[in-house]
Write an enzyme that holds these catalytic residues in place. Structure first.
Site, short mmCIF file in Angstrom:
data_model
loop_
_atom_site.label_atom_id
_atom_site.label_comp_id
_atom_site.label_asym_id
_atom_site.label_seq_id
_atom_site.Cartn_x
_atom_site.Cartn_y
_atom_site.Cartn_z
N LYS A 212 -19.32 8.12 -0.91
CA LYS A 212 -18.85 7.68 -2.21
C LYS A 212 -17.69 6.69 -2.04
O LYS A 212 -16.59 7.07 -1.65
CB LYS A 212 -18.37 8.85 -3.06
CG LYS A 212 -17.78 8.42 -4.42
CD LYS A 212 -16.67 9.31 -4.86
CE LYS A 212 -15.74 8.78 -5.90
NZ LYS A 212 -15.69 7.37 -6.22
N GLY A 265 -7.49 7.93 0.89
CA GLY A 265 -7.13 7.82 -0.52
C GLY A 265 -5.76 8.42 -0.76
O GLY A 265 -4.91 8.47 0.14
N SER A 266 -5.56 8.92 -1.96
CA SER A 266 -4.24 9.41 -2.33
C SER A 266 -3.97 10.81 -1.76
O SER A 266 -4.88 11.61 -1.56
CB SER A 266 -4.10 9.45 -3.86
OG SER A 266 -4.78 10.56 -4.40
N THR A 267 -2.70 11.08 -1.54
CA THR A 267 -2.29 12.39 -1.05
C THR A 267 -2.63 13.48 -2.04
O THR A 267 -3.08 14.57 -1.65
CB THR A 267 -0.77 12.38 -0.77
OG1 THR A 267 -0.47 11.36 0.18
CG2 THR A 267 -0.31 13.72 -0.23
N GLY A 268 -2.45 13.20 -3.33
CA GLY A 268 -2.75 14.20 -4.36
C GLY A 268 -4.21 14.63 -4.35
O GLY A 268 -4.53 15.82 -4.42
N VAL A 269 -5.11 13.66 -4.26
CA VAL A 269 -6.54 13.98 -4.24
C VAL A 269 -6.89 14.76 -2.97
O VAL A 269 -7.65 15.73 -3.01
CB VAL A 269 -7.38 12.69 -4.34
CG1 VAL A 269 -8.85 12.98 -4.09
CG2 VAL A 269 -7.20 12.05 -5.71
N GLU A 293 -6.74 10.28 5.74
CA GLU A 293 -5.60 9.37 5.84
C GLU A 293 -5.20 9.04 4.41
O GLU A 293 -6.02 8.58 3.62
CB GLU A 293 -5.98 8.11 6.63
CG GLU A 293 -4.79 7.24 6.98
CD GLU A 293 -4.60 6.08 6.04
OE1 GLU A 293 -3.58 6.09 5.31
OE2 GLU A 293 -5.43 5.19 6.01
N CYS A 327 -2.04 0.81 2.82
CA CYS A 327 -1.28 2.05 3.01
C CYS A 327 -0.20 1.85 4.06
O CYS A 327 0.73 2.65 4.15
CB CYS A 327 -2.21 3.20 3.38
SG CYS A 327 -3.42 2.79 4.65
N GLU A 425 5.68 5.91 -3.43
CA GLU A 425 4.65 4.92 -3.10
C GLU A 425 4.27 4.14 -4.35
O GLU A 425 3.98 4.73 -5.39
CB GLU A 425 3.42 5.61 -2.51
CG GLU A 425 2.36 4.64 -2.05
CD GLU A 425 1.12 5.33 -1.50
OE1 GLU A 425 0.54 4.82 -0.53
OE2 GLU A 425 0.74 6.38 -2.05
#
Length: 543
Positions: A212, A265-269, A293, A327, A425
């Site tokens: 995806k 992608g994002s740290t939250g996800v 990462e 990033c 960020e």
């Protein structure tokens, strides 16, 4: 059955073309850009080798020219993820049992196709879809993805050679199996090469993949998928779907054959994924591999011995190439008091000389940020700094989304090392600098190390070797990729394996053997040539 040990020696990095005036590569790229813009693409999903179209068509617009339509992709839903998993699992037995040389040569052929026939198309779709200038596209969607494919073949061939020793009367061997089940690859908008590497590194190891990409990277992702098919990738080995994150997670993370996730992608996800996978471990055949990462708040520390021109150049390139949407982009800088005036002057001069506009004008250094959501987020930080008593806008700060999502490179001067843009960020063309007393180098290193939860990239710029040594040691855990006298971006496959720790991910180093080990499951096989026929050992006898 193999009839030889086939060699895949260490490759050389793909040469970066220069795109100089009237060069063949520039002429070819301009022709391709015009061709891509002349027709609207109809972009299907690829499931089990079939092109899958739906009635949910979503338009793709260049971020720098939002009134133009590049084409439409066919958005999927839950059933398409299920179909992709089924197709992958159906392809699994033949794929993981295929001789290594036949698997390897598919990816080597794909690299060759990108290097030659499709170079301008990989770069053109990246430029138009992700608003990268020609150079940024070249180092990403041509050179880096070619390097990932070629170097990973070499690295995996070296892993397969790693075998245990054997004692007398026996033979031991190590079988490097694929994981049991399917791997999920979730890729970001900012690097076409990441979009290519995450699914192929797992597939190369014999795994089957559901891929995806971010919606804002689909235009180049589908081009890469078409190249893989032309290179001979069997149907179902990699399945490309366009669905939203929650739909993807609902199906994949609740499937008993889920074997791992390769994520950028994002740290939250990523944290959400990890939590869901942890709660669902009772569902899975095996403990899934979780490789990610994520974010960064990347730093540049200048020592009082540094050359101001070197510092300014590292910041101008490191913070503003590809609009800071890396990033690894330089986002916070610590400048000693003796250099601050000179560095600021050079930053102002540099930014005021940067042209901003469409990718088709090759004189533009700056293009657009990826979408309106990103534009609004970045602008909010700039607006807040403009109003804050704790910060000043040194240069830039103009934002305009009339024709595209354009944000002028911006330098914020923070009066405190804990000002918000020194800590959070932003993922855009915003650099925040903090001036520290030149004699307080040791203290500023401590500040750098503790300001951010991230630990992806960073650099020290100094002509004093003792200062370099001190920074290297003090910031050992502050960056997974550390640079000396350079910008903190531009990792090259085979030269600087990439990845960070802390909140920046699992540090599994894309572009190295370390990453490939994560997609392999080792089996030790011992064969005894003359097996015993009596359980009794000699020590049992007294005489």
């Amino acid at each position: 059955m193999s009839f030889g040990t086939f060699a895949y020696p260490m490759p050389v990095n793909e040469p970066v073309l220069g795109y100089g005036p009237n060069s063949p590569e520039k002429l070819a790229l301009k022709k391709t850009l015009a061709e891509l813009k002349s027709a609207e693409a109809d972009i299907p999903m690829y499931i089990g080798g079939k092109e899958v179209r739906t009635n949910r068509k979503t338009a793709i617009h260049p971020p720098h020219e939002i009134k133009h339509t590049l084409g439409y992709f066919h958005a999927g839903e839950e059933t398409h993820v299920e179909q992709a998993i089924t197709a992958a699992l159906e392809a699994k037995a033949n794929w993981e049992n295929m001789n290594w040389e036949n698997r390897a040569n598919i990816f080597l052929k794909a690299a060759d196709l990108i290097s030659t026939k499709y170079r301008s198309y990989m770069n053109g779709t990246t430029m138009l879809g992700q608003s990268k200038n020609a150079y940024q596209a070249e180092i990403d969607s041509a050179c880096e993805i070619i390097d990932f494919l070629r170097f990973n073949v070499h690295f995996l061939s070296e892993i397969y050679k790693q075998q245990p020793i054997s004692g007398p009367g026996m033979h031991n061997r190590m079988e490097w199996r694929a994981l049991e089940g399917f791997v999920l690859a979730v890729t970001p908008f900012n690097f076409t090469a990441i979009g290519g590497n995450l699914p192929t590194s797992a597939a190369m190891c014999g795994n089957v993949v559901v891929w995806k990409p971010a919606n804002t990277q689909i235009y180049s992702a589908q081009m890469f998928m078409r190249i893989l098919k032309e290179a001979g990738l069997p149907d179902g080995v990699i399945n490309l779907v366009y669905v939203d994150g929650p739909t993807l997670g609902k199906v994949c993370f609740n499937h008993p054959e889920f074997a791992g996730v390769h994520f950028t992608g994002s740290t939250g996800v990523f944290n959400q994924m990890w939590e869901i996978i942890g709660k669902n471990t009772h569902l899975y055949k095996s403990y899934p591999r979780i490789v990610g990462e994520t974010g960064g708040k990347d730093f540049v520390v200048a020592h009082q011995s540094a050359d101001a021109a070197v510092v300014a150049t590292a910041l101008l390139r490191g913070a503003f190439e590809f609009q800071g949407q890396k990033c690894s982009a330089a986002s916070r800088a610590y400048i000693p008091s003796n250099l601050a005036a000179s560095v600021k002057e050079k930053l102002v001069e540099g930014i005021n000389s940067m042209k901003m506009g469409t990718v088709e004008d090759f004189t533009n250094f700056i293009n657009a940020v990826i979408d309106e959501k990103s534009f609004n987020k970045i602008k909010a930080y700039i607006d807040a700094a403009r109003q804050s008593p704790d910060a000043d806008i040194l240069v830039g700060g103009n934002c305009d989304k009339t024709d595209g999502y354009f944000i002028q490179p911006t330098v914020i001067v923070a009066k405190s090392p804990n000002y918000i843009t020194m800590c959070e960020e932003i993922f855009g063309p915003v650099l925040t600098i903090y001036e520290y007393e030149a004699e307080h180098f040791t203290e500023i290193l401590s500040t750098v190390n503790t300001t951010s939860p991230y630990a992806l990239t960073g650099s020290i710029i100094s002509q004093d070797r003792n200062a370099v040594e001190q920074a290297t040691q003090s910031l050992r855990h502050a960056a997974g990729n550390f640079y000396i006298n350079d910008k903190p971006t531009g990792a090259v496959v085979g030269q600087q394996p990439f990845g960070g720790a802390r909140a920046s991910g699992t540090n599994d180093k894309a572009g190295s053997m370390l990453n490939l080990y994560r997609w392999l499951s080792a089996r030790t096989i011992k064969e005894t040539f003359n097996p015993p026929t009596d359980y009794r050992y000699s020590f049992l006898q007294e005489a």
